[in-house]
Design an enzyme around this catalytic site. Structure first.
Site, PDB file in Angstrom:
ATOM      1  CB  THR A  51       2.529  17.573   5.546  1.00 27.78           C
ATOM      2  OG1 THR A  51       1.810  16.503   6.183  1.00 27.78           O
ATOM      3  CG2 THR A  51       1.783  18.883   5.766  1.00 27.78           C
ATOM      4  CB  ALA A  86       7.098  11.412   0.417  1.00 29.57           C
ATOM      5  NE  ARG A 111      -3.694   1.073  -5.016  1.00 31.25           N
ATOM      6  CZ  ARG A 111      -2.571   1.026  -4.311  1.00 31.25           C
ATOM      7  NH1 ARG A 111      -2.147  -0.144  -3.831  1.00 31.25           N
ATOM      8  NH2 ARG A 111      -1.881   2.113  -4.079  1.00 31.25           N
ATOM      9  CB  CYS A 165       4.608   2.527  -6.336  1.00 31.02           C
ATOM     10  SG  CYS A 165       5.089   1.455  -4.955  1.00 31.02           S
ATOM     11  CE  LYS A 191      -1.201  -3.202  -1.074  1.00 31.26           C
ATOM     12  NZ  LYS A 191      -0.433  -2.067  -0.481  1.00 31.26           N
ATOM     13  CG  HIS A 218       9.829   0.995  -6.522  1.00 33.97           C
ATOM     14  ND1 HIS A 218      10.487   1.504  -5.427  1.00 33.97           N
ATOM     15  CD2 HIS A 218       8.518   0.856  -6.126  1.00 33.97           C
ATOM     16  CE1 HIS A 218       9.640   1.666  -4.426  1.00 33.97           C
ATOM     17  NE2 HIS A 218       8.442   1.283  -4.828  1.00 33.97           N
TER      18      HIS A 218
END
Length: 343
Positions: free
Chosen positions: A12, A14, A99, A128, A219, A248
């Protein structure tokens, strides 16, 4: 074509909604679709491809019979990924939970697809901003070894989820009416202090670390080294939240060990899958978030040699954070596994 039983965790949100858009758009071969979320969203109805699905609360038993589990990200990944793997599913996870685990491949399919085959049930989707940057770095790295990277990001509020997007919309509306812009979301951190994002820039994404970099910046540094398979890379990053809904943008300075011409750099970028070269200063053509939102490919432009040092150049790159920066990259990993009979 063989079809697969697919579960979406975080259906539910994005990213979960973008999973559904892309599954339909790319004709992903599924025979069963299980939509999972928290107890708050359980029972919600979602219409998809002519059928109504009921969102189920995620439990350890939610993955029985599932072949591929697409995790949209969040705290639930750490809890439920082991259960999914135990049930026989391959998890492609969009959170930060796995990750940097040396046992878990961290993959951008255009950059390091060979890592996928080493999975042990979980494959991690990078951050991202990292995904978008390495799409521009990889074709250049193949021209000449990269020595150092300096990146500054201009990250859309979509990176903070639907809540971040809603807050920007609310603040713009309030300020246009002469009201105060109430801030409750950004920056997302461990502290209760928040700032308006409308007509503002916030030079903090995630919490600050002991070295005064933010977690988002670290990150980018650590994930890029792992994806590129090169621990010798020297990388520094500054990540900034900007009042843009989606997509971005990043300003990247790259120093090589040997000279790279602009002509060779442009050719390499233009030929790289998933990259569009939009670099025509004479006509004021360059990538912008407004025009890359909702798009599959990332765009690169503003290429120029760095006149302050040798063997270096600058580029500007834009990509949709929810698409290539999250849902699309995740789905591409699953598509690669299917194409190479790894699932």
């Amino acid at each position: 074509m063989k079809k697969y039983r697919v579960a979406i965790l975080g259906a539910t949100g994005a990213v979960g909604q973008e999973f559904l858009n892309l599954i339909e758009e790319r004709k992903f071969p599924f025979s069963e679709l299980r939509l999972l979320a928290s107890s708050r969203s359980a029972g919600k109805k979602i219409a998809f491809m002519g059928k109504e699905y009921t969102v189920e609360e995620t439990t350890p038993d939610s993955f029985a019979g599932i072949d591929i589990a697409l995790f949209a990200g969040g705290a639930a990944s750490k809890e439920f990924a082991p259960h999914a793997v135990k049930a026989g599913a391959i998890v492609v996870d969009n959170s930060s939970a796995f990750r940097m685990d040396p046992e878990v491949p961290l993959v951008v399919p255009e950059v390091n697809p060979e890592a996928i085959k080493n999975h042990k049930g979980i494959i991690a989707n990078p951050n991202c901003s990292t995904i978008i940057m390495v799409m521009g770095l990889k074709p250049l790295y193949d021209l000449a070894k990269i020595r150092r990277i300096v990146v500054s990001t201009y990250q859309a509020v979509s990176g903070a989820g639907k809540e971040g997007m809603a807050e920007l919309e609310m603040q713009v509306a309030a300020l246009s009416e002469g009201k105060e812009a109430e801030a409750n979301i950004l920056p997302v951190s461990s502290l209760p202090k928040h700032y308006p994002i409308a007509f503002n820039l916030i030079p903090q994404i995630d919490v600050f670390m002991d070295n005064l970099y933010t977690k988002e910046e670290m990150k980018m540094i650590n994930e890029t080294k792992k994806i590129m398979g090169d621990d010798t890379l020297r990388i520094t990053a500054t990540t900034v939240r900007v009042p843009v809904y989606r997509s971005h943008a990043e300003s990247v300075n790259v120093e090589f060990e040997s000279a790279v011409s602009l002509e060779d750099a442009r050719k390499a970028l233009a030929a790289f899958p998933g990259v569009i070269l939009r670099d025509n200063p004479a006509e004021q053509e360059y990538p912008m978030p407004l025009f890359t939102s909702g798009k599959t490919d990332v765009e690169v432009g503003r290429l120029r040699l760095d006149e302050s040092t040798e063997n270096a150049l600058n580029f500007w790159i834009c990509g949709d954070q929810i698409r290539k920066g999250a849902a699309l990259n995740t789905l591409q990993i699953a598509e690669y596994m299917i194409a190479h009979e790894l699932v």
